[in-house]
Design a protein around this motif. Structure first.
Motif, mmCIF file in Angstrom:
data_model
loop_
_atom_site.group_PDB
_atom_site.id
_atom_site.type_symbol
_atom_site.label_atom_id
_atom_site.label_comp_id
_atom_site.label_asym_id
_atom_site.label_seq_id
_atom_site.Cartn_x
_atom_site.Cartn_y
_atom_site.Cartn_z
ATOM 1 N N MET A 86 48.025 53.493 33.974
ATOM 2 C CA MET A 86 47.449 52.151 34.052
ATOM 3 C C MET A 86 47.358 51.714 35.508
ATOM 4 O O MET A 86 48.312 51.825 36.266
ATOM 5 N N THR A 87 46.186 51.245 35.917
ATOM 6 C CA THR A 87 45.960 50.813 37.291
ATOM 7 C C THR A 87 46.403 49.363 37.480
ATOM 8 O O THR A 87 46.115 48.504 36.643
ATOM 9 N N ARG A 88 47.071 49.098 38.606
ATOM 10 C CA ARG A 88 47.591 47.757 38.872
ATOM 11 C C ARG A 88 46.991 47.248 40.181
ATOM 12 O O ARG A 88 47.128 47.894 41.230
ATOM 13 N N LEU A 89 46.319 46.097 40.101
ATOM 14 C CA LEU A 89 45.665 45.494 41.256
ATOM 15 C C LEU A 89 46.256 44.122 41.536
ATOM 16 O O LEU A 89 46.708 43.427 40.620
ATOM 17 N N LEU A 90 46.205 43.726 42.796
ATOM 18 C CA LEU A 90 46.619 42.385 43.207
ATOM 19 C C LEU A 90 45.483 41.761 44.007
ATOM 20 O O LEU A 90 45.036 42.328 45.012
ATOM 21 N N ILE A 91 45.009 40.608 43.545
ATOM 22 C CA ILE A 91 43.959 39.867 44.239
ATOM 23 C C ILE A 91 44.614 38.757 45.049
ATOM 24 O O ILE A 91 45.295 37.893 44.500
ATOM 25 N N ALA A 92 44.404 38.777 46.361
ATOM 26 C CA ALA A 92 45.034 37.813 47.262
ATOM 27 C C ALA A 92 43.954 36.983 47.944
ATOM 28 O O ALA A 92 43.327 37.423 48.916
ATOM 29 N N ASP A 93 43.723 35.785 47.430
ATOM 30 C CA ASP A 93 42.678 34.906 47.953
ATOM 31 C C ASP A 93 43.016 33.477 47.544
ATOM 32 O O ASP A 93 43.500 33.257 46.433
ATOM 33 N N ASP A 94 42.767 32.524 48.424
ATOM 34 C CA ASP A 94 43.138 31.145 48.108
ATOM 35 C C ASP A 94 42.022 30.371 47.411
ATOM 36 O O ASP A 94 42.162 29.172 47.164
ATOM 37 N N HIS A 95 40.922 31.044 47.067
ATOM 38 C CA HIS A 95 39.826 30.382 46.355
ATOM 39 C C HIS A 95 39.812 30.851 44.894
ATOM 40 O O HIS A 95 39.485 32.028 44.622
ATOM 41 N N PRO A 96 40.139 29.973 43.939
ATOM 42 C CA PRO A 96 40.209 30.382 42.527
ATOM 43 C C PRO A 96 38.926 31.011 41.994
ATOM 44 O O PRO A 96 38.973 31.987 41.239
ATOM 45 N N LEU A 97 37.770 30.467 42.390
ATOM 46 C CA LEU A 97 36.513 30.998 41.882
ATOM 47 C C LEU A 97 36.266 32.418 42.373
ATOM 48 O O LEU A 97 35.784 33.271 41.622
ATOM 49 N N PHE A 98 36.608 32.672 43.624
ATOM 50 C CA PHE A 98 36.404 34.025 44.133
ATOM 51 C C PHE A 98 37.425 34.989 43.538
ATOM 52 O O PHE A 98 37.102 36.153 43.280
ATOM 53 N N ARG A 99 38.655 34.512 43.296
ATOM 54 C CA ARG A 99 39.625 35.361 42.609
ATOM 55 C C ARG A 99 39.098 35.758 41.234
ATOM 56 O O ARG A 99 39.242 36.896 40.795
ATOM 57 N N ALA A 100 38.467 34.797 40.562
ATOM 58 C CA ALA A 100 37.918 35.090 39.229
ATOM 59 C C ALA A 100 36.808 36.131 39.314
ATOM 60 O O ALA A 100 36.710 37.021 38.458
ATOM 61 N N ALA A 101 35.961 36.036 40.353
ATOM 62 C CA ALA A 101 34.879 37.006 40.527
ATOM 63 C C ALA A 101 35.444 38.401 40.799
ATOM 64 O O ALA A 101 34.954 39.402 40.257
ATOM 65 N N LEU A 102 36.479 38.467 41.630
ATOM 66 C CA LEU A 102 37.104 39.757 41.926
ATOM 67 C C LEU A 102 37.790 40.328 40.685
ATOM 68 O O LEU A 102 37.735 41.542 40.433
ATOM 69 N N ARG A 103 38.409 39.454 39.912
ATOM 70 C CA ARG A 103 39.074 39.910 38.678
ATOM 71 C C ARG A 103 38.041 40.507 37.712
ATOM 72 O O ARG A 103 38.280 41.559 37.110
ATOM 73 N N GLN A 104 36.903 39.840 37.564
ATOM 74 C CA GLN A 104 35.865 40.341 36.663
ATOM 75 C C GLN A 104 35.364 41.701 37.136
ATOM 76 O O GLN A 104 35.196 42.633 36.338
ATOM 77 N N ALA A 105 35.140 41.823 38.457
ATOM 78 C CA ALA A 105 34.666 43.101 38.995
ATOM 79 C C ALA A 105 35.700 44.200 38.782
ATOM 80 O O ALA A 105 35.355 45.338 38.448
ATOM 81 N N ALA A 106 36.981 43.851 38.955
ATOM 82 C CA ALA A 106 38.048 44.839 38.766
ATOM 83 C C ALA A 106 38.115 45.294 37.317
ATOM 84 O O ALA A 106 38.220 46.495 37.027
ATOM 85 N N ASN A 107 38.027 44.352 36.403
ATOM 86 C CA ASN A 107 38.111 44.705 34.980
ATOM 87 C C ASN A 107 36.923 45.530 34.527
ATOM 88 O O ASN A 107 37.037 46.363 33.625
ATOM 89 N N GLU A 108 35.763 45.300 35.164
ATOM 90 C CA GLU A 108 34.571 46.050 34.790
ATOM 91 C C GLU A 108 34.545 47.440 35.411
ATOM 92 O O GLU A 108 33.879 48.342 34.899
ATOM 93 N N SER A 109 35.279 47.628 36.505
ATOM 94 C CA SER A 109 35.206 48.905 37.218
ATOM 95 C C SER A 109 36.331 49.860 36.861
ATOM 96 O O SER A 109 36.209 51.067 37.079
#
Length: 218
Positions: free
Chosen positions: A1-24
């Motif tokens: 299982m792959t484990r990622l950490l998104i470090a960003d102070d903008h909630p909307l951009f964190r959400a975009a990165l999370r979606q990209a991570a889950n799709e990839s």
């Protein structure tokens, strides 16, 4: 299982990165942090994190200091830098300080997913157009030397150095790290020797050289 950490102070951009991570990535567990202290807390609690997507500008991290902190305290974790500012010299410096790649915040979801997959496969990643511009720039000998000196520190010595740069005294550092004061003194001596500095002021100046002198918010 792959484990990622998104470090960003903008909630909307964190959400975009999370979606990209889950799709990839299949079976991907994604954690989030909005400041550098939160990043270090997550990594301390989950040492199996495979990849950090790191914003260059968020509370506790200005310029390349957050990247240097992660490389110093968690050298086994890959770091993909994320920034709204993709000036080639900034990208060059990030790579020289150990980033596995650089994602402009203007990147498409497809590009973000491609970058994540590539780095998880132990590669380095830059967008094609950006890669050409960065490749035309020589590495800065000052950055290469600083990165090499910082890499000589142990993880604990880097923690001590970071607290030194905040102006903490040895006793305060000992209390913060739950170690004895004489152990801190030994670390400080070793830090000065490895970095080639004589005192706390010079060590602080060395760390401040990681700042990015640019009027553009990263």
């Amino acid at each position: 299982m792959t484990r990622l950490l998104i470090a960003d102070d903008h909630p909307l951009f964190r959400a975009a990165l999370r979606q990209a991570a889950n799709e990839s990535v299949d079976d991907c567990v994604v954690s989030e942090a909005a400041d550098l202290a939160g990043v270090l807390d997550v990594l301390a609690g989950d040492p199996d994190i495979d990849l950090v997507l790191l914003d260059l500008h968020m509370p506790g991290s200005q310029g390349l200091s957050g990247l240097a902190t992660l490389r110093g305290q968690h050298p086994g974790v890959a770091v993909l830098v994320v920034s709204a500012h993709d000036e080639p010299r900034t990208v060059r410096r990030a790579l020289d300080h150990g980033a596995a790649g650089f994602i402009p915040k203007s990147a498409s979801p497809h590009e973000i997913a491609e970058a994540i997959r590539h780095v998880l496969d132990c590669g380095n990643w830059l967008a094609p157009g950006l890669a050409q511009r960065v490749a035309a720039l020589p590495a800065d000998p000052v950055d290469i030397d600083l990165a090499a000196r910082l890499a000589r520190l142990t993880e604990q010595q880097y923690r001590v150095l970071a607290l030194l740069s905040e102006g903490l005294l040895n006793k305060q550092i000992a209390d913060r790290l739950t170690i004895q004061e004489r152990t801190v003194k030994a670390h400080v001596t070793a830090i000065f020797e490895k970095l080639g500095v004589r005192n706390r002021t010079q060590a602080g100046v060395l760390l401040r050289s990681l700042d990015l002198v640019d009027s553009v918010r990263l």
